[in-house]
Design a protein around this motif. Structure first.
Motif, PDB file in Angstrom:
ATOM      1  N   VAL A 146     -19.263  10.777 -31.697  1.00  0.00           N
ATOM      2  CA  VAL A 146     -17.887  10.357 -31.973  1.00  0.00           C
ATOM      3  C   VAL A 146     -17.765   8.839 -32.059  1.00  0.00           C
ATOM      4  CG1 VAL A 146     -16.857  12.418 -30.946  1.00  0.00           C
ATOM      5  CG2 VAL A 146     -17.204  10.388 -29.528  1.00  0.00           C
ATOM      6  N   ASP A 147     -18.742   8.122 -31.530  1.00  0.00           N
ATOM      7  CA  ASP A 147     -18.743   6.664 -31.678  1.00  0.00           C
ATOM      8  C   ASP A 147     -19.258   6.230 -33.045  1.00  0.00           C
ATOM      9  OD1 ASP A 147     -17.655   6.053 -29.221  1.00  0.00           O
ATOM     10  OD2 ASP A 147     -19.600   5.964 -28.206  1.00  0.00           O
ATOM     11  N   ARG A 148     -19.818   7.178 -33.800  1.00  0.00           N
ATOM     12  CA  ARG A 148     -20.416   6.824 -35.083  1.00  0.00           C
ATOM     13  C   ARG A 148     -19.789   7.525 -36.285  1.00  0.00           C
ATOM     14  NH1 ARG A 148     -23.756   5.813 -31.166  1.00  0.00           N
ATOM     15  NH2 ARG A 148     -25.459   4.302 -31.375  1.00  0.00           N
ATOM     16  N   PHE A 149     -19.139   8.667 -36.054  1.00  0.00           N
ATOM     17  CA  PHE A 149     -18.566   9.424 -37.148  1.00  0.00           C
ATOM     18  C   PHE A 149     -17.116   9.770 -36.841  1.00  0.00           C
ATOM     19  CE2 PHE A 149     -23.124  10.418 -36.857  1.00  0.00           C
ATOM     20  CZ  PHE A 149     -23.546   9.989 -38.102  1.00  0.00           C
ATOM     21  N   ARG A 150     -16.434  10.359 -37.807  1.00  0.00           N
ATOM     22  CA  ARG A 150     -15.048  10.762 -37.609  1.00  0.00           C
ATOM     23  C   ARG A 150     -14.949  11.707 -36.415  1.00  0.00           C
ATOM     24  NH1 ARG A 150     -11.555  11.166 -42.055  1.00  0.00           N
ATOM     25  NH2 ARG A 150     -10.238  12.409 -40.690  1.00  0.00           N
ATOM     26  N   ILE A 189      -8.654  21.027 -35.226  1.00  0.00           N
ATOM     27  CA  ILE A 189      -9.142  19.674 -34.960  1.00  0.00           C
ATOM     28  C   ILE A 189      -9.764  19.051 -36.197  1.00  0.00           C
ATOM     29  CG2 ILE A 189     -10.743  18.315 -33.576  1.00  0.00           C
ATOM     30  CD1 ILE A 189      -8.320  19.361 -32.041  1.00  0.00           C
ATOM     31  N   VAL A 190     -10.578  19.796 -36.922  1.00  0.00           N
ATOM     32  CA  VAL A 190     -11.292  19.214 -38.050  1.00  0.00           C
ATOM     33  C   VAL A 190     -10.347  18.811 -39.176  1.00  0.00           C
ATOM     34  CG1 VAL A 190     -11.793  21.247 -39.485  1.00  0.00           C
ATOM     35  CG2 VAL A 190     -13.518  19.447 -39.252  1.00  0.00           C
ATOM     36  N   THR A 191      -9.159  19.427 -39.243  1.00  0.00           N
ATOM     37  CA  THR A 191      -8.195  19.104 -40.297  1.00  0.00           C
ATOM     38  C   THR A 191      -7.142  18.090 -39.851  1.00  0.00           C
ATOM     39  OG1 THR A 191      -6.852  21.038 -39.673  1.00  0.00           O
ATOM     40  CG2 THR A 191      -8.474  21.340 -41.437  1.00  0.00           C
ATOM     41  N   LEU A 192      -7.333  17.478 -38.682  1.00  0.00           N
ATOM     42  CA  LEU A 192      -6.410  16.429 -38.249  1.00  0.00           C
ATOM     43  C   LEU A 192      -6.410  15.266 -39.237  1.00  0.00           C
ATOM     44  CD1 LEU A 192      -7.146  16.197 -34.406  1.00  0.00           C
ATOM     45  CD2 LEU A 192      -4.917  16.697 -35.428  1.00  0.00           C
ATOM     46  N   PRO A 193      -5.274  14.622 -39.443  1.00  0.00           N
ATOM     47  CA  PRO A 193      -5.265  13.420 -40.285  1.00  0.00           C
ATOM     48  C   PRO A 193      -6.014  12.293 -39.590  1.00  0.00           C
ATOM     49  CG  PRO A 193      -3.165  13.661 -39.169  1.00  0.00           C
ATOM     50  CD  PRO A 193      -3.939  14.918 -38.881  1.00  0.00           C
ATOM     51  N   ARG A 194      -6.303  11.253 -40.326  1.00  0.00           N
ATOM     52  CA  ARG A 194      -6.990  10.113 -39.728  1.00  0.00           C
ATOM     53  C   ARG A 194      -6.131   9.500 -38.630  1.00  0.00           C
ATOM     54  NH1 ARG A 194     -10.472   6.894 -44.307  1.00  0.00           N
ATOM     55  NH2 ARG A 194     -11.464   8.735 -45.214  1.00  0.00           N
ATOM     56  N   GLY A 230     -17.569   1.865 -27.805  1.00  0.00           N
ATOM     57  CA  GLY A 230     -18.430   2.828 -27.118  1.00  0.00           C
ATOM     58  C   GLY A 230     -17.666   3.848 -26.311  1.00  0.00           C
ATOM     59  N   ARG A 231     -16.421   4.110 -26.682  1.00  0.00           N
ATOM     60  CA  ARG A 231     -15.565   4.975 -25.871  1.00  0.00           C
ATOM     61  C   ARG A 231     -16.088   6.403 -25.783  1.00  0.00           C
ATOM     62  NH1 ARG A 231      -9.466   4.858 -27.527  1.00  0.00           N
ATOM     63  NH2 ARG A 231      -9.754   2.721 -26.756  1.00  0.00           N
ATOM     64  N   GLY A 232     -16.614   6.943 -26.871  1.00  0.00           N
ATOM     65  CA  GLY A 232     -17.061   8.333 -26.865  1.00  0.00           C
ATOM     66  C   GLY A 232     -18.146   8.582 -25.834  1.00  0.00           C
ATOM     67  N   LEU A 233     -19.191   7.766 -25.843  1.00  0.00           N
ATOM     68  CA  LEU A 233     -20.284   7.928 -24.887  1.00  0.00           C
ATOM     69  C   LEU A 233     -19.822   7.629 -23.469  1.00  0.00           C
ATOM     70  CD1 LEU A 233     -23.238   8.529 -24.350  1.00  0.00           C
ATOM     71  CD2 LEU A 233     -23.770   6.137 -24.856  1.00  0.00           C
ATOM     72  N   ALA A 234     -18.951   6.622 -23.304  1.00  0.00           N
ATOM     73  CA  ALA A 234     -18.456   6.278 -21.971  1.00  0.00           C
ATOM     74  C   ALA A 234     -17.681   7.442 -21.359  1.00  0.00           C
ATOM     75  CB  ALA A 234     -17.579   5.027 -22.042  1.00  0.00           C
ATOM     76  N   LEU A 235     -16.814   8.078 -22.147  1.00  0.00           N
ATOM     77  CA  LEU A 235     -16.074   9.240 -21.652  1.00  0.00           C
ATOM     78  C   LEU A 235     -17.023  10.399 -21.388  1.00  0.00           C
ATOM     79  CD1 LEU A 235     -12.874   9.168 -23.906  1.00  0.00           C
ATOM     80  CD2 LEU A 235     -12.991   8.739 -21.445  1.00  0.00           C
ATOM     81  N   GLY A 236     -18.028  10.557 -22.254  1.00  0.00           N
ATOM     82  CA  GLY A 236     -18.979  11.637 -22.049  1.00  0.00           C
ATOM     83  C   GLY A 236     -19.728  11.501 -20.739  1.00  0.00           C
ATOM     84  N   ALA A 285       8.561   4.870 -38.904  1.00  0.00           N
ATOM     85  CA  ALA A 285       8.255   3.742 -39.785  1.00  0.00           C
ATOM     86  C   ALA A 285       7.423   2.692 -39.085  1.00  0.00           C
ATOM     87  CB  ALA A 285       9.557   3.113 -40.285  1.00  0.00           C
ATOM     88  N   ALA A 286       7.434   2.735 -37.735  1.00  0.00           N
ATOM     89  CA  ALA A 286       6.667   1.736 -36.987  1.00  0.00           C
ATOM     90  C   ALA A 286       5.217   2.134 -36.808  1.00  0.00           C
ATOM     91  CB  ALA A 286       7.295   1.526 -35.601  1.00  0.00           C
ATOM     92  N   ALA A 287       4.841   3.250 -37.411  1.00  0.00           N
ATOM     93  CA  ALA A 287       3.475   3.724 -37.219  1.00  0.00           C
ATOM     94  C   ALA A 287       2.476   2.732 -37.783  1.00  0.00           C
ATOM     95  CB  ALA A 287       3.275   5.077 -37.904  1.00  0.00           C
ATOM     96  N   PRO A 288       1.344   2.555 -37.116  1.00  0.00           N
ATOM     97  CA  PRO A 288       0.323   1.646 -37.610  1.00  0.00           C
ATOM     98  C   PRO A 288      -0.398   2.256 -38.789  1.00  0.00           C
ATOM     99  CG  PRO A 288      -0.445   2.788 -35.651  1.00  0.00           C
ATOM    100  CD  PRO A 288       0.984   3.189 -35.839  1.00  0.00           C
ATOM    101  N   ASN A 289      -1.175   1.417 -39.458  1.00  0.00           N
ATOM    102  CA  ASN A 289      -1.959   1.916 -40.562  1.00  0.00           C
ATOM    103  C   ASN A 289      -2.982   2.915 -40.044  1.00  0.00           C
ATOM    104  OD1 ASN A 289      -0.698   0.232 -42.393  1.00  0.00           O
ATOM    105  ND2 ASN A 289      -2.072  -1.478 -41.899  1.00  0.00           N
ATOM    106  N   ALA A 290      -3.291   3.910 -40.872  1.00  0.00           N
ATOM    107  CA  ALA A 290      -4.232   4.947 -40.470  1.00  0.00           C
ATOM    108  C   ALA A 290      -5.594   4.666 -41.056  1.00  0.00           C
ATOM    109  CB  ALA A 290      -3.758   6.326 -40.932  1.00  0.00           C
ATOM    110  N   ARG A 291      -6.602   5.060 -40.294  1.00  0.00           N
ATOM    111  CA  ARG A 291      -7.957   4.962 -40.799  1.00  0.00           C
ATOM    112  C   ARG A 291      -8.831   5.937 -40.003  1.00  0.00           C
ATOM    113  NH1 ARG A 291     -11.662   2.754 -37.460  1.00  0.00           N
ATOM    114  NH2 ARG A 291     -10.975   1.407 -35.793  1.00  0.00           N
ATOM    115  N   GLY A 292     -10.013   6.150 -40.437  1.00  0.00           N
ATOM    116  CA  GLY A 292     -10.959   6.982 -39.696  1.00  0.00           C
ATOM    117  C   GLY A 292     -12.018   6.112 -39.083  1.00  0.00           C
ATOM    118  N   LEU A 293     -12.856   6.730 -38.307  1.00  0.00           N
ATOM    119  CA  LEU A 293     -13.984   5.989 -37.764  1.00  0.00           C
ATOM    120  C   LEU A 293     -14.949   5.634 -38.874  1.00  0.00           C
ATOM    121  CD1 LEU A 293     -15.029   7.716 -34.448  1.00  0.00           C
ATOM    122  CD2 LEU A 293     -14.547   5.319 -34.778  1.00  0.00           C
ATOM    123  N   ALA A 294     -15.476   4.449 -38.795  1.00  0.00           N
ATOM    124  CA  ALA A 294     -16.470   4.062 -39.796  1.00  0.00           C
ATOM    125  C   ALA A 294     -17.719   4.898 -39.608  1.00  0.00           C
ATOM    126  CB  ALA A 294     -16.785   2.598 -39.654  1.00  0.00           C
TER     127      ALA A 294
END
Length: 425
Positions: free
Chosen positions: A281-285, A395-400, A139-145, A416-425
């Motif tokens: 932002v808590d629900r989409f990319r 911003i919209v073209t940022l990688p995941r 719930g970080r997006g709404l909390a920061l908002g 090389a130590a970077a974590p795996n990348a993903r987007g918001l579900a």
């Protein structure tokens, strides 16, 4: 057996008082800026000062913020935000009340603003966002908002409250009443509820347990640079428009009274912007939501241009600008926490905060220079249309963003130590 992720509802049940305290503290941080307009007339009338003298405090505070925000962020990462917030609020109460005791000497006014500028660094945006970001994930997006909505509430309430207090009791009592009343509530709430895991980690001298980039890694990270550049350019353009919006509207044929009402409507739209963006932002990319929202700000400038504007489009433009004004820092802080992690969030966001303060100081100046050189705001509005679209594209073209798994920390300094990348579900 893998433990199920904590849901947003569980986070809110456990930490809603932290958000309440942070939002209230952040609102008091904005009180001097949002109420200043009500005090200009009485100060000029009593002391015979120019408006330039009365207004010189904001640039002083802005300059110190540019220079010292990264150090504040570093302190937060090492010692925790509570150790700044509580003494900072107490100092803000004393400084704000002290403005009601000045005798009329200009040096006294300037000196008090310098003291205020140093004290306000202890309650800057990084203090509140770092605490909230470290207890909210789902719930970080709404909390920061909601946290950052504190300034929007101050923008809506403080001018009216200050005007009423001045009319009833005088400007000196107004300063003291706002300090002890608003500031006192903020101090009590933060003393009781403003705590986060980073405070405990600081006491245990184990801040490296939080996942995220090291400072050298963050310095070289292209995603963070794009967030910083986008925020810097947006602050120049949108704060320039915010400060000059009433003269722009009057130039467009709007009466001074209606211009003020439109400015107030923009403030209410800002509150809505924070809430809606937080939910999205808590629900989409987050980069899609942020990029589209920030890029859409271009229409606020476009619709105010000569040959385009109509009475209806002017209202739409002001609502768009108000809505986006409520999202800039929220999107910036959220994306910074996602791309940089929480290990050095205070330091990283402190650096971006310096750019934010610099952009906020440059925007009104540049807009004024454009008007003085060209006799109108058209070149500034054109620059705003192009610039906001560019920032949204960044911003919209940022990688995941990285998937900071619980307990995963990048201790080495290699990509090389970077974590795996993903987007918001």
């Amino acid at each position: 057996m893998t433990q199920a992720p904590i849901t947003a509802a569980q986070e809110w049940r456990a930490n809603w008082t932290l958000v309440l305290a942070a939002a209230t503290g952040f609102s008091f941080m904005a009180i001097m800026t949002t109420s200043m307009g009500a005090f200009i007339g009485p100060l000029v009338e009593e002391f015979g000062w120019s408006r330039t003298v009365v207004s010189m405090g904001m640039p002083i505070a802005g300059l110190l913020s540019v220079l010292l925000s990264p150090l504040v962020g570093l302190f937060i990462d090492r010692r925790g935000p509570r150790r700044l917030a509580i003494p900072g609020l107490a100092g803000m109460i004393v400084c704000t009340a002290a403005f009601g005791l000045i005798s009329g000497a200009v040096w006294q006014w300037v000196a008090l603003w310098i003291v205020y500028a140093f004290v306000s660094l202890a309650v800057t945006v990084t203090v509140w966002t770092s605490a909230v970001a470290r207890v909210f994930t789902a719930g970080r997006g709404l909390a920061l908002g909601l946290t950052l909505a504190g300034t929007a509430v101050a923008q809506a309430v403080a001018p009216v409250l200050a005007t009423w207090l001045i009319a009833q009791f005088g400007w000196r009592t107004a300063y003291i009443a706002i300090a002890l009343g608003w500031g006192g509530v903020a101090l009590v709430l933060c003393f009781l509820f403003f705590r986060s895991p980073s405070d405990l980690l600081a006491q245990q001298q184990d801040t490296s347990a939080l996942p995220g980039l090291t400072i050298p890694q963050a310095w070289r990270d292209p995603g963070l640079w794009r967030i910083a550049i986008s925020t810097f350019v947006l602050m120049i353009l949108t704060i320039g428009l915010l400060i000059h919006q009433i003269p722009i509207l009057i130039e467009a044929g709007v009466s001074a009274q209606n211009a003020a009402l439109l400015a107030g409507a923009g403030g209410l739209a800002g509150i809505l912007g924070k809430l809606v963006t937080g939910v999205l932002v808590d629900r989409f990319r987050a980069n899609w939501v942020g990029g589209i929202t920030l890029g859409f700000t271009a229409f606020a400038f476009l619709l105010l241009m000569d040959g385009v504007r109509t009475p209806t489009l002017i209202v739409v433009a002001m609502l768009i600008n108000g809505y986006s004004a409520g999202t800039k820092l929220q999107i910036c802080s959220y994306l910074t926490s996602r791309y940089g992690g929480l290990r050095n969030f205070g330091t990283i966001f402190g650096f971006i905060g310096s750019l934010t303060a610099l952009g906020s100081a440059l925007g009104p100046l540049l807009a004024g220079m454009v008007y003085d050189r060209t006799g109108g705001y058209e070149p500034f509005l054109i620059a705003g249309t192009i610039g906001c679209a560019f920032c949204g594209l960044l911003i919209v073209t940022l990688p995941r963003y990285p998937d900071w798994n619980e307990g995963q920390v990048r201790d080495d300094d290699s990509s090389a130590a970077a974590p795996n990348a993903r987007g918001l579900a």
